[in-house]
Scaffold this motif. Structure first.
Motif, PDB file in Angstrom:
ATOM      1  N   ARG A  44       0.835  -1.203   0.000  1.00 61.48           N
ATOM      2  CA  ARG A  44       0.000   0.000   0.000  1.00 61.48           C
ATOM      3  C   ARG A  44       0.869   1.253   0.000  1.00 61.48           C
ATOM      4  O   ARG A  44       0.587   2.213  -0.727  1.00 61.48           O
ATOM      5  CB  ARG A  44      -0.938  -0.004   1.209  1.00 61.48           C
ATOM      6  CG  ARG A  44      -2.045  -1.027   1.108  1.00 61.48           C
ATOM      7  CD  ARG A  44      -3.075  -0.860   2.214  1.00 61.48           C
ATOM      8  NE  ARG A  44      -2.543  -1.048   3.555  1.00 61.48           N
ATOM      9  CZ  ARG A  44      -2.581  -2.193   4.228  1.00 61.48           C
ATOM     10  NH1 ARG A  44      -3.153  -3.257   3.679  1.00 61.48           N
ATOM     11  NH2 ARG A  44      -2.078  -2.273   5.438  1.00 61.48           N
ATOM     12  N   GLN A  47       2.240   1.728  -3.479  1.00 63.08           N
ATOM     13  CA  GLN A  47       1.184   2.136  -4.407  1.00 63.08           C
ATOM     14  C   GLN A  47       0.806   3.601  -4.208  1.00 63.08           C
ATOM     15  O   GLN A  47       0.722   4.359  -5.170  1.00 63.08           O
ATOM     16  CB  GLN A  47      -0.049   1.244  -4.218  1.00 63.08           C
ATOM     17  CG  GLN A  47      -1.302   1.723  -4.932  1.00 63.08           C
ATOM     18  CD  GLN A  47      -1.250   1.613  -6.435  1.00 63.08           C
ATOM     19  OE1 GLN A  47      -0.510   0.803  -6.988  1.00 63.08           O
ATOM     20  NE2 GLN A  47      -2.027   2.424  -7.112  1.00 63.08           N
ATOM     21  N   ASP A 120      -6.525   6.004  -9.630  1.00 61.20           N
ATOM     22  CA  ASP A 120      -5.756   5.669  -8.417  1.00 61.20           C
ATOM     23  C   ASP A 120      -5.811   6.796  -7.400  1.00 61.20           C
ATOM     24  O   ASP A 120      -6.054   6.569  -6.214  1.00 61.20           O
ATOM     25  CB  ASP A 120      -4.296   5.363  -8.765  1.00 61.20           C
ATOM     26  CG  ASP A 120      -4.107   4.038  -9.468  1.00 61.20           C
ATOM     27  OD1 ASP A 120      -5.034   3.203  -9.435  1.00 61.20           O
ATOM     28  OD2 ASP A 120      -3.031   3.837 -10.060  1.00 61.20           O
ATOM     29  N   PRO A 131      -3.796  -1.649  -3.443  1.00 58.23           N
ATOM     30  CA  PRO A 131      -3.123  -1.604  -4.741  1.00 58.23           C
ATOM     31  C   PRO A 131      -4.097  -1.927  -5.874  1.00 58.23           C
ATOM     32  O   PRO A 131      -5.043  -2.680  -5.710  1.00 58.23           O
ATOM     33  CB  PRO A 131      -2.038  -2.680  -4.629  1.00 58.23           C
ATOM     34  CG  PRO A 131      -1.812  -2.819  -3.157  1.00 58.23           C
ATOM     35  CD  PRO A 131      -3.146  -2.583  -2.525  1.00 58.23           C
ATOM     36  N   ARG A 132      -3.832  -1.332  -7.010  1.00 57.28           N
ATOM     37  CA  ARG A 132      -4.669  -1.505  -8.202  1.00 57.28           C
ATOM     38  C   ARG A 132      -4.416  -2.870  -8.835  1.00 57.28           C
ATOM     39  O   ARG A 132      -3.283  -3.324  -8.930  1.00 57.28           O
ATOM     40  CB  ARG A 132      -4.319  -0.399  -9.203  1.00 57.28           C
ATOM     41  CG  ARG A 132      -4.950  -0.538 -10.556  1.00 57.28           C
ATOM     42  CD  ARG A 132      -4.606   0.646 -11.471  1.00 57.28           C
ATOM     43  NE  ARG A 132      -3.310   1.251 -11.264  1.00 57.28           N
ATOM     44  CZ  ARG A 132      -2.253   0.984 -12.016  1.00 57.28           C
ATOM     45  NH1 ARG A 132      -2.321   0.129 -12.997  1.00 57.28           N
ATOM     46  NH2 ARG A 132      -1.109   1.586 -11.774  1.00 57.28           N
TER      47      ARG A 132
END
Length: 165
Positions: A44, A47, A120, A131-132
């Motif tokens: 995380r 990201q 995002d 996270p994507r």
């Protein structure tokens, strides 16, 4: 810190973030399902830091310091008990590394990239720091633009520091 030193530190931090190898039988047998991204504090932090740096580069109107503060407050509330100083270092290294990497790229903010960055950033500003998930058809490797028309166009690997979409 020199750019090479910060990249080495980032690689070292990311290497220590993974408990597993990431290699699965699905990867060996050609399973087409995209793997769910790791959703732990280091992932995380990476990201959110990279998304913030990319948004700054593309001129999005937001407060990067406030995003960082809100994200770190979120991590402090998590029951996992992660070292907040370590999470902040990962955030800073990812933010600074991406900011330096894209600083000289004049045409970095393509329409596709800005859509991804906007999505995002919107999630992160709303408090969703996961996270994507990268769809299979969008995965591209570090050298994906080189040698087009080669003998193996179906092989594409996503490099963690690759910011192209």
């Amino acid at each position: 810190m020199k750019p090479a030193g910060s990249l080495a530190l980032l690689a070292l931090l990311l290497a220590g973030c993974s408990a597993g190898s990431g290699l699965t039988t699905g990867a060996l047998l050609g399973d087409d399902k995209p793997a769910a991204p790791v959703n732990d504090a280091p992932a995380r932090a990476f990201q959110v830091g990279t998304a913030s740096a990319r948004a700054v580069k593309c001129g999005f109107n937001f407060d990067p310091a406030k995003l960082k503060t809100n994200y770190l407050a979120y991590e402090k509330q998590q029951p996992s008990g992660q070292d907040t100083a370590k999470i902040e270092r990962i955030y800073d290294v990812s933010f600074n590394g991406v900011a330096k990497a894209v600083a000289g790229e004049g045409e970095y903010c393509s329409e596709t990239k800005t859509k991804t960055i906007k999505a995002d950033l919107g999630r992160h500003l709303a408090g969703d720091y996961t996270p994507r998930v990268v769809p299979k058809e969008q995965e591209e490797g570090l050298f994906s633009g080189m040698g087009s028309g080669g003998s193996a166009p179906e092989y594409k690997a996503k490099h963690p520091m690759d910011n192209s979409d």
